[in-house]
Motif scaffolding. Sequence first.
Motif, PDB file in Angstrom:
ATOM      1  N   GLY A 146       0.841  -1.191   0.000  1.00 14.11           N
ATOM      2  CA  GLY A 146       0.000   0.000   0.000  1.00 14.11           C
ATOM      3  C   GLY A 146       0.872   1.235   0.000  1.00 14.11           C
ATOM      4  N   MET A 147       0.294   2.350  -0.382  1.00 16.27           N
ATOM      5  CA  MET A 147       1.034   3.601  -0.407  1.00 16.27           C
ATOM      6  C   MET A 147       1.371   4.032   1.013  1.00 16.27           C
ATOM      7  SD  MET A 147       1.060   4.001  -3.669  1.00 16.27           S
ATOM      8  CE  MET A 147       1.562   5.694  -3.997  1.00 16.27           C
ATOM      9  N   ASN A 148       2.317   4.980   1.143  1.00 19.27           N
ATOM     10  CA  ASN A 148       2.635   5.545   2.452  1.00 19.27           C
ATOM     11  C   ASN A 148       1.367   6.110   3.085  1.00 19.27           C
ATOM     12  OD1 ASN A 148       5.367   4.950   2.287  1.00 19.27           O
ATOM     13  ND2 ASN A 148       5.886   6.917   1.370  1.00 19.27           N
ATOM     14  N   GLY A 149       1.187   5.830   4.376  1.00 14.60           N
ATOM     15  CA  GLY A 149       0.020   6.330   5.071  1.00 14.60           C
ATOM     16  C   GLY A 149      -1.216   5.478   4.944  1.00 14.60           C
ATOM     17  N   SER A 150      -1.081   4.287   4.341  1.00 12.91           N
ATOM     18  CA  SER A 150      -2.258   3.438   4.132  1.00 12.91           C
ATOM     19  C   SER A 150      -2.628   2.630   5.373  1.00 12.91           C
ATOM     20  CB  SER A 150      -2.030   2.503   2.945  1.00 12.91           C
ATOM     21  OG  SER A 150      -0.927   1.646   3.180  1.00 12.91           O
ATOM     22  N   GLY A 151      -1.758   2.600   6.377  1.00 14.66           N
ATOM     23  CA  GLY A 151      -2.067   1.908   7.624  1.00 14.66           C
ATOM     24  C   GLY A 151      -1.300   0.627   7.872  1.00 14.66           C
ATOM     25  N   LYS A 152      -0.317   0.326   7.022  1.00 18.12           N
ATOM     26  CA  LYS A 152       0.408  -0.942   7.124  1.00 18.12           C
ATOM     27  C   LYS A 152       1.151  -1.063   8.458  1.00 18.12           C
ATOM     28  CE  LYS A 152       2.964  -0.200   3.497  1.00 18.12           C
ATOM     29  NZ  LYS A 152       2.545   1.221   3.322  1.00 18.12           N
ATOM     30  N   THR A 153       1.989  -0.065   8.760  1.00 23.07           N
ATOM     31  CA  THR A 153       2.774  -0.126   9.994  1.00 23.07           C
ATOM     32  C   THR A 153       1.880   0.017  11.215  1.00 23.07           C
ATOM     33  OG1 THR A 153       4.797   0.686   8.931  1.00 23.07           O
ATOM     34  CG2 THR A 153       4.633   0.986  11.301  1.00 23.07           C
ATOM     35  N   THR A 154       0.826   0.819  11.116  1.00 25.90           N
ATOM     36  CA  THR A 154      -0.123   0.935  12.225  1.00 25.90           C
ATOM     37  C   THR A 154      -0.715  -0.426  12.564  1.00 25.90           C
ATOM     38  OG1 THR A 154      -0.669   3.227  11.670  1.00 25.90           O
ATOM     39  CG2 THR A 154      -2.261   2.016  13.006  1.00 25.90           C
ATOM     40  N   MET A 155      -1.046  -1.204  11.537  1.00 26.77           N
ATOM     41  CA  MET A 155      -1.579  -2.541  11.776  1.00 26.77           C
ATOM     42  C   MET A 155      -0.562  -3.411  12.505  1.00 26.77           C
ATOM     43  SD  MET A 155      -3.166  -5.338   9.111  1.00 26.77           S
ATOM     44  CE  MET A 155      -1.566  -5.724   8.346  1.00 26.77           C
ATOM     45  N   LEU A 156       0.699  -3.378  12.070  1.00 19.88           N
ATOM     46  CA  LEU A 156       1.722  -4.156  12.754  1.00 19.88           C
ATOM     47  C   LEU A 156       1.866  -3.716  14.201  1.00 19.88           C
ATOM     48  CD1 LEU A 156       4.656  -4.584  10.182  1.00 19.88           C
ATOM     49  CD2 LEU A 156       2.628  -5.996  10.522  1.00 19.88           C
TER      50      LEU A 156
ATOM     51  N   LEU B  61       6.454 -10.398  12.353  1.00 25.97           N
ATOM     52  CA  LEU B  61       5.982  -9.210  11.657  1.00 25.97           C
ATOM     53  C   LEU B  61       7.194  -8.487  11.108  1.00 25.97           C
ATOM     54  CD1 LEU B  61       3.624  -7.980  14.544  1.00 25.97           C
ATOM     55  CD2 LEU B  61       3.054  -9.597  12.704  1.00 25.97           C
ATOM     56  N   LEU B  62       7.302  -8.400   9.794  1.00 28.76           N
ATOM     57  CA  LEU B  62       8.467  -7.807   9.144  1.00 28.76           C
ATOM     58  C   LEU B  62       8.057  -6.499   8.481  1.00 28.76           C
ATOM     59  CD1 LEU B  62      10.006 -10.996   7.466  1.00 28.76           C
ATOM     60  CD2 LEU B  62      10.351 -10.126   9.791  1.00 28.76           C
ATOM     61  N   ASP B  63       8.623  -5.384   8.956  1.00 28.56           N
ATOM     62  CA  ASP B  63       8.254  -4.064   8.454  1.00 28.56           C
ATOM     63  C   ASP B  63       9.364  -3.532   7.553  1.00 28.56           C
ATOM     64  OD1 ASP B  63       6.971  -1.699   8.003  1.00 28.56           O
ATOM     65  OD2 ASP B  63       6.943  -1.035  10.086  1.00 28.56           O
ATOM     66  N   GLU B  64       9.123  -3.563   6.249  1.00 28.78           N
ATOM     67  CA  GLU B  64      10.067  -3.068   5.243  1.00 28.78           C
ATOM     68  C   GLU B  64      11.471  -3.660   5.422  1.00 28.78           C
ATOM     69  OE1 GLU B  64       9.185  -1.516   2.713  1.00 28.78           O
ATOM     70  OE2 GLU B  64       7.289  -0.527   3.196  1.00 28.78           O
TER      71      GLU B  64
ATOM     72  N   SER C 297       4.467 -18.413  10.926  1.00 27.19           N
ATOM     73  CA  SER C 297       3.842 -17.595   9.886  1.00 27.19           C
ATOM     74  C   SER C 297       4.509 -16.225   9.827  1.00 27.19           C
ATOM     75  CB  SER C 297       2.348 -17.427  10.164  1.00 27.19           C
ATOM     76  OG  SER C 297       1.700 -18.671  10.090  1.00 27.19           O
ATOM     77  N   VAL C 298       4.332 -15.547   8.682  1.00 32.07           N
ATOM     78  CA  VAL C 298       5.001 -14.273   8.433  1.00 32.07           C
ATOM     79  C   VAL C 298       3.989 -13.258   7.918  1.00 32.07           C
ATOM     80  CG1 VAL C 298       6.821 -13.083   7.132  1.00 32.07           C
ATOM     81  CG2 VAL C 298       7.134 -15.487   7.820  1.00 32.07           C
ATOM     82  N   VAL C 299       3.997 -12.051   8.492  1.00 31.15           N
ATOM     83  CA  VAL C 299       3.302 -10.908   7.909  1.00 31.15           C
ATOM     84  C   VAL C 299       4.375  -9.964   7.392  1.00 31.15           C
ATOM     85  CG1 VAL C 299       1.730  -8.977   8.272  1.00 31.15           C
ATOM     86  CG2 VAL C 299       1.333 -11.146   9.460  1.00 31.15           C
ATOM     87  N   LEU C 300       4.432  -9.802   6.082  1.00 25.94           N
ATOM     88  CA  LEU C 300       5.505  -9.062   5.423  1.00 25.94           C
ATOM     89  C   LEU C 300       4.965  -7.779   4.822  1.00 25.94           C
ATOM     90  CD1 LEU C 300       8.346  -8.774   4.104  1.00 25.94           C
ATOM     91  CD2 LEU C 300       7.504 -10.256   2.263  1.00 25.94           C
ATOM     92  N   VAL C 301       5.374  -6.646   5.382  1.00 27.95           N
ATOM     93  CA  VAL C 301       5.034  -5.331   4.843  1.00 27.95           C
ATOM     94  C   VAL C 301       6.218  -4.835   4.034  1.00 27.95           C
ATOM     95  CG1 VAL C 301       4.645  -2.914   5.439  1.00 27.95           C
ATOM     96  CG2 VAL C 301       3.389  -4.706   6.635  1.00 27.95           C
TER      97      VAL C 301
END
Length: 238
Positions: free
Chosen positions: A37-47, A160-163, A190-194
């Motif tokens: 998702g674009m910057n500000g879409s909520g990805k890191t907030t979800m993590l 949880l992998l953030d960038e 399991s892996v959540v990859l942003v």
Amino acid sequence: MTKELRIQGLQKRFGGLTALNGIDIVVPPRSVLGVIGMNGSGKTTMLNCIGGLYRADAGSIKLDGRELVGLAPERVALLGVGRTFQVPRVFPRLTLLDNLEVPQIPLGRSADEVADQTEHWLREVELFDLRHNYGEELSGGQQKLLELARIMVTRPHLILLDEPFAGVNPRLAQLLITVIRKIPAEHDCSVVLVSHDLTSIYQLSDHIVVMNEGAILSQGDADHVRRDPAVVEAYLGA
């Protein structure tokens, strides 16, 4: 045993800004969920909500049926959730050996088991020869590899992998991809990859979620996401 992550109706607000607006996601055992998702879409907030850094305003986050909302980050970690960050958070004045031994202290392992896990993961990320160096002496890409190894020594159920690929040179990025690809099957995790790196997302993900303005815009396999007109418009314009 790998545990299912189930997110339902997840909401997070910052004042008048709705950062997450009713997110529903299921991450099956031993799978990789790619989140783009674009910057500000909520990805890191979800993590941050999953990991306990933020408390959700509504909804639930359950790992194998256990509610995570409201738990402190250390409690979430003890339940088997590991996390990396966009900017690596290694212990700069500790050696690589110490960086991997510290998170094993609360687990009550024997000295031999701690040493075995530490050596195994330093070899996995090709940092064993630097084991006596300090964390601050590594490059940014090496620090991301060390951070991944540091969470894997705890034998987590979910990471949880953030960038993880941001600012990493191509050789180390390929090593990261190789290590991450093996984690679900070989380590029952399991892996959540942003990531903004769509190539790695397409290579690694069993399922992909596209976020936009705090909501899920699209989801499916790589072919579906690539061809979804809503995704194309969000990334490239109408």
